[in-house]
Write a protein that holds these residues in place. Structure first.
Motif, PDB file in Angstrom:
ATOM      1  N   MET A  16      27.330  56.663  54.788  1.00 52.55           N
ATOM      2  CA  MET A  16      26.758  55.751  53.951  1.00 52.55           C
ATOM      3  C   MET A  16      25.561  55.414  54.292  1.00 52.55           C
ATOM      4  SD  MET A  16      26.519  54.352  50.619  1.00 52.55           S
ATOM      5  CE  MET A  16      28.126  53.435  50.293  1.00 52.55           C
ATOM      6  N   GLY A  17      25.646  55.042  55.527  1.00 48.15           N
ATOM      7  CA  GLY A  17      24.078  54.895  55.948  1.00 48.15           C
ATOM      8  C   GLY A  17      22.781  55.841  56.351  1.00 48.15           C
ATOM      9  N   ASN A  47      24.675  55.941  45.480  1.00 51.83           N
ATOM     10  CA  ASN A  47      23.287  54.726  45.812  1.00 51.83           C
ATOM     11  C   ASN A  47      22.103  55.808  45.942  1.00 51.83           C
ATOM     12  OD1 ASN A  47      23.331  51.958  47.710  1.00 51.83           O
ATOM     13  ND2 ASN A  47      25.649  52.885  47.332  1.00 51.83           N
ATOM     14  N   ILE A  48      22.361  57.154  46.519  1.00 55.23           N
ATOM     15  CA  ILE A  48      21.390  57.738  46.294  1.00 55.23           C
ATOM     16  C   ILE A  48      20.594  57.634  45.315  1.00 55.23           C
ATOM     17  CG2 ILE A  48      20.539  60.109  47.653  1.00 55.23           C
ATOM     18  CD1 ILE A  48      23.348  60.205  48.776  1.00 55.23           C
ATOM     19  N   VAL A  49      21.254  58.346  44.243  1.00 50.20           N
ATOM     20  CA  VAL A  49      20.852  58.226  42.865  1.00 50.20           C
ATOM     21  C   VAL A  49      19.630  56.657  42.292  1.00 50.20           C
ATOM     22  CG1 VAL A  49      21.585  58.295  40.658  1.00 50.20           C
ATOM     23  CG2 VAL A  49      22.711  59.982  41.861  1.00 50.20           C
ATOM     24  N   ASN A  60      23.265  53.698  64.910  1.00 52.02           N
ATOM     25  CA  ASN A  60      23.037  52.702  65.809  1.00 52.02           C
ATOM     26  C   ASN A  60      24.245  51.853  66.221  1.00 52.02           C
ATOM     27  OD1 ASN A  60      20.246  53.099  65.674  1.00 52.02           O
ATOM     28  ND2 ASN A  60      20.142  52.100  63.563  1.00 52.02           N
ATOM     29  N   ALA A  61      25.173  51.537  66.924  1.00 49.79           N
ATOM     30  CA  ALA A  61      26.254  50.629  67.106  1.00 49.79           C
ATOM     31  C   ALA A  61      26.418  49.966  66.757  1.00 49.79           C
ATOM     32  CB  ALA A  61      26.139  50.324  69.252  1.00 49.79           C
ATOM     33  N   ASN A  63      18.531  58.121  54.860  1.00 52.23           N
ATOM     34  CA  ASN A  63      17.353  59.354  55.232  1.00 52.23           C
ATOM     35  C   ASN A  63      16.427  59.610  54.028  1.00 52.23           C
ATOM     36  OD1 ASN A  63      18.213  62.893  55.720  1.00 52.23           O
ATOM     37  ND2 ASN A  63      17.492  61.317  56.643  1.00 52.23           N
ATOM     38  N   TRP A  64      17.082  59.397  52.710  1.00 55.58           N
ATOM     39  CA  TRP A  64      16.708  59.444  51.475  1.00 55.58           C
ATOM     40  C   TRP A  64      15.593  57.825  51.420  1.00 55.58           C
ATOM     41  CZ3 TRP A  64      17.224  62.790  46.862  1.00 55.58           C
ATOM     42  CH2 TRP A  64      18.195  64.176  47.362  1.00 55.58           C
TER      43      TRP A  64
END
Length: 210
Positions: free
Chosen positions: A74-75, A141-143, A6-7, A80-81
């Protein structure tokens, strides 16, 4: 890989479309060629911008690389997860659905160059401390997101309570990265599918037996 973002919105609430175009083009170039292979002239050609416009937002190539990692990768990985984990009351089923989506991406040709996060970890984590810290933050962050989903699954009686959710979440992320890297190297969809099936069997072993 679908890398739509996204912008950005500035303090006045106005979309910063020029900055967005630069980040999108730079991410595409980095995914195809790596950060070290990123050429500013290729970004300018894709965006049809003058150098001054690019350097207004990103004074150096390194600043541009950091922004791609902070704002795009990062975003993308967080959403996604989290999207898959939040879409089901069963975190194990959600994780299997996430990995099934990765199989679909490979089959459709979206992941020809592997995983953008894994690629940058291999290329830059030991080359630049700024990249290292940012890559580490993405992975943490994913973990944390996966671990939180597993903890909720434990509370709901779905996930076994004898597992360490942080260790399992780290193992799942590492397995995912390994599979994507192997699939990229071997250029074999069948191998990737087989490995993801094995990972799915492992995930199912975390379920409380009825």
């Amino acid at each position: 890989m679908n890398t739509a973002i996204n912008a950005s919105i500035n303090n006045e609430g106005i979309p910063e479309t020029t900055r967005f175009r630069i980040l999108q083009a730079a991410h595409e170039e980095m995914y195809e060629h790596g950060f070290q292979g990123l050429r500013i002239d290729a970004v300018l050609k894709k965006t049809q911008l003058a150098k001054g416009a690019l350097y207004h937002y990103f004074p150096t190539k390194l600043a541009l690389g950091y922004a791609v990692l902070d704002e795009v990768i990062m975003g993308f990985f967080q959403e996604n997860w989290r999207e898959f984990l939040g879409a089901s009351n069963d975190p194990l089923q959600a994780l299997k659905a996430f990995f099934k989506k990765k199989c679909d991406d490979i089959q459709s040709g979206d992941c020809t160059n592997g995983c953008p996060l894994t690629n940058l970890v291999q290329e830059m984590s030991t080359q630049d401390e700024g990249f290292h810290q940012r890559l580490k933050e993405v992975m943490k962050n994913i973990v944390c997101s996966v671990s939180a989903g597993l903890k909720q699954g434990q509370a709901d009686g779905i996930v076994r309570k004898d597992i360490d959710t942080i260790k399992i979440a780290t193992f799942l992320l590492s397995s995912y990265q390994g599979i994507m890297g192997t699939a990229k190297c071997m250029q074999s969809m069948e191998l990737a599918f087989g490995l993801f099936d094995t990972l799915g069997e492992y995930i199912e072993s975390l379920r409380v037996k009825s």
